[in-house]
Scaffold this motif. Structure first.
Motif, PDB file in Angstrom:
ATOM      1  N   PRO A 193     -17.316 -70.051  74.306  1.00 16.99           N
ATOM      2  CA  PRO A 193     -16.334 -71.062  74.716  1.00 16.99           C
ATOM      3  C   PRO A 193     -14.960 -70.917  74.087  1.00 16.99           C
ATOM      4  O   PRO A 193     -13.936 -71.014  74.781  1.00 16.99           O
ATOM      5  CB  PRO A 193     -17.013 -72.370  74.307  1.00 16.99           C
ATOM      6  N   ASN A 194     -14.887 -70.672  72.782  1.00 14.78           N
ATOM      7  CA  ASN A 194     -13.587 -70.612  72.129  1.00 14.78           C
ATOM      8  C   ASN A 194     -12.747 -69.441  72.629  1.00 14.78           C
ATOM      9  O   ASN A 194     -11.525 -69.558  72.786  1.00 14.78           O
ATOM     10  CB  ASN A 194     -13.755 -70.524  70.609  1.00 14.78           C
ATOM     11  N   THR A 195     -13.389 -68.306  72.880  1.00 18.31           N
ATOM     12  CA  THR A 195     -12.668 -67.136  73.394  1.00 18.31           C
ATOM     13  C   THR A 195     -12.114 -67.407  74.788  1.00 18.31           C
ATOM     14  O   THR A 195     -10.963 -67.072  75.094  1.00 18.31           O
ATOM     15  CB  THR A 195     -13.603 -65.909  73.422  1.00 18.31           C
ATOM     16  N   LYS A 236     -21.953 -74.828  80.724  1.00 16.65           N
ATOM     17  CA  LYS A 236     -21.101 -76.004  80.790  1.00 16.65           C
ATOM     18  C   LYS A 236     -20.071 -76.037  79.664  1.00 16.65           C
ATOM     19  O   LYS A 236     -18.895 -76.328  79.891  1.00 16.65           O
ATOM     20  CB  LYS A 236     -21.960 -77.267  80.760  1.00 16.65           C
ATOM     21  N   SER A 237     -20.499 -75.730  78.451  1.00 18.87           N
ATOM     22  CA  SER A 237     -19.562 -75.756  77.323  1.00 18.87           C
ATOM     23  C   SER A 237     -18.432 -74.753  77.522  1.00 18.87           C
ATOM     24  O   SER A 237     -17.271 -75.042  77.219  1.00 18.87           O
ATOM     25  CB  SER A 237     -20.292 -75.468  76.010  1.00 18.87           C
ATOM     26  N   MET A 238     -18.774 -73.580  78.024  1.00 13.73           N
ATOM     27  CA  MET A 238     -17.745 -72.572  78.263  1.00 13.73           C
ATOM     28  C   MET A 238     -16.772 -73.023  79.342  1.00 13.73           C
ATOM     29  O   MET A 238     -15.554 -72.866  79.215  1.00 13.73           O
ATOM     30  CB  MET A 238     -18.375 -71.231  78.654  1.00 13.73           C
ATOM     31  N   MET A 239     -17.305 -73.583  80.440  1.00 11.52           N
ATOM     32  CA  MET A 239     -16.429 -74.023  81.526  1.00 11.52           C
ATOM     33  C   MET A 239     -15.535 -75.182  81.084  1.00 11.52           C
ATOM     34  O   MET A 239     -14.346 -75.237  81.429  1.00 11.52           O
ATOM     35  CB  MET A 239     -17.254 -74.377  82.758  1.00 11.52           C
ATOM     36  N   ALA A 265     -19.951 -80.585  87.381  1.00 10.63           N
ATOM     37  CA  ALA A 265     -20.201 -81.431  86.217  1.00 10.63           C
ATOM     38  C   ALA A 265     -19.317 -81.050  85.041  1.00 10.63           C
ATOM     39  O   ALA A 265     -19.045 -81.879  84.165  1.00 10.63           O
ATOM     40  CB  ALA A 265     -21.671 -81.332  85.814  1.00 10.63           C
ATOM     41  N   SER A 266     -18.845 -79.811  85.027  1.00 10.22           N
ATOM     42  CA  SER A 266     -17.968 -79.342  83.954  1.00 10.22           C
ATOM     43  C   SER A 266     -16.507 -79.704  84.198  1.00 10.22           C
ATOM     44  O   SER A 266     -15.661 -79.441  83.339  1.00 10.22           O
ATOM     45  CB  SER A 266     -18.100 -77.821  83.808  1.00 10.22           C
ATOM     46  N   GLY A 267     -16.220 -80.290  85.358  1.00  8.29           N
ATOM     47  CA  GLY A 267     -14.868 -80.730  85.660  1.00  8.29           C
ATOM     48  C   GLY A 267     -14.006 -79.732  86.402  1.00  8.29           C
ATOM     49  O   GLY A 267     -12.810 -79.980  86.613  1.00  8.29           O
ATOM     50  N   VAL A 290     -13.982 -68.348  86.251  1.00  6.57           N
ATOM     51  CA  VAL A 290     -14.917 -67.980  85.190  1.00  6.57           C
ATOM     52  C   VAL A 290     -16.285 -67.797  85.834  1.00  6.57           C
ATOM     53  O   VAL A 290     -16.519 -68.241  86.954  1.00  6.57           O
ATOM     54  CB  VAL A 290     -15.007 -69.069  84.095  1.00  6.57           C
ATOM     55  N   HIS A 291     -17.192 -67.165  85.098  1.00  2.00           N
ATOM     56  CA  HIS A 291     -18.574 -67.088  85.568  1.00  2.00           C
ATOM     57  C   HIS A 291     -19.291 -68.374  85.198  1.00  2.00           C
ATOM     58  O   HIS A 291     -19.367 -68.744  84.016  1.00  2.00           O
ATOM     59  CB  HIS A 291     -19.296 -65.894  84.942  1.00  2.00           C
TER      60      HIS A 291
END
Length: 238
Positions: free
Chosen positions: A65-67, A91-94, A151-153, A85-86
């Motif tokens: 996620p941070n990258t 979810k956290s990454m998105m 759900a990730s927005g 993004v993939h």
């Protein structure tokens, strides 16, 4: 982005890009993928934006996620209109990607739209089951990723035409459904598997279509674009 077809600029230099675009008139949607971006860098995006094009920067980010957040903060400053993004990144990454875009978008500018890649149109069900070890149908996998993306927005997904109507039912008609693998009947499959015509994309509820070799490899690219555009918009008398 405008709803006109997005032309995939799968060239290896800016010179080839602008030689190709000189065949057209007016503002259009274009896609800058890995090959072109890794060769020319951010400069190609600036050149296309200065020339009046809407730009889909197709880098399919997938990392921790941070990258991804840090990368999106940088990409937002380029003024692109659409990034991706993939969805398999989770979810956290998105959510981090969206946060990076919000943070990086200059004050007074509109945040780029961001979509999640579900399953590539070069992937079939056999490959998904055997190589990704996903024990469900391809349609169920794509729908799961679409729901996770929403759900990730994020604003929508990349999917094939064949899942677009199902995603509209579950995620709403305004949720973006950007569909590659668009071909005219005479264009051939190339390395895509889940392909469709512009008319099928329109009927199934795609919001945007991405077209590459059916235009860029055509004997008359401008005529091919106009044919695809008219069929996509339903102006061909069908």
């Amino acid at each position: 982005m405008k709803t006109s077809p997005i032309i995939a600029l799968d060239f290896d230099s800016s010179q080839k890009v602008f030689d190709f675009l000189s065949l057209f008139e007016g503002d259009m949607n274009v896609k800058v993928g890995m090959q072109l971006y890794y060769k020319e860098g951010p400069a190609i995006v600036h050149q296309l934006k200065e020339a009046g094009f809407d730009v889909f920067l197709d880098l399919k980010l997938h990392d921790i996620p941070n990258t991804v957040k840090s990368a999106m903060e940088v990409l937002a400053k380029l003024g692109v209109d659409l990034v991706n993004v993939h969805a398999a990144g989770g979810k956290s990454m998105m959510e981090a990607a969206l946060e990076g875009l919000d943070k990086g978008t200059p004050a007074g500018n509109r945040r780029p739209s961001i979509i999640g890649v579900t399953q590539l149109t070069s992937t079939d069900e056999k490959q998904m089951r055997e190589e990704q070890l996903i024990d469900t149908s391809l349609r169920e996998s794509v729908l799961h990723y679409a729901k996770l993306t929403q759900a990730s927005g994020l604003d929508g997904v990349v999917c094939s035409v064949h899942e677009a109507s199902l995603i509209s039912e579950e995620c709403g008609v305004n949720f973006l459904k950007v569909t590659p693998g668009i071909r005219l009947p005479e264009s051939g499959k190339h390395d895509q598997i889940r392909i469709a015509t512009p008319e099928e994309a329109r009927r199934q509820g795609s919001t945007h279509i991405v077209v590459g070799r059916a235009i860029t490899n055509a004997a008359d690219p401008r005529a091919a674009y106009e044919t695809i555009h008219s069929k996509w918009k339903g102006m061909d008398g069908e």
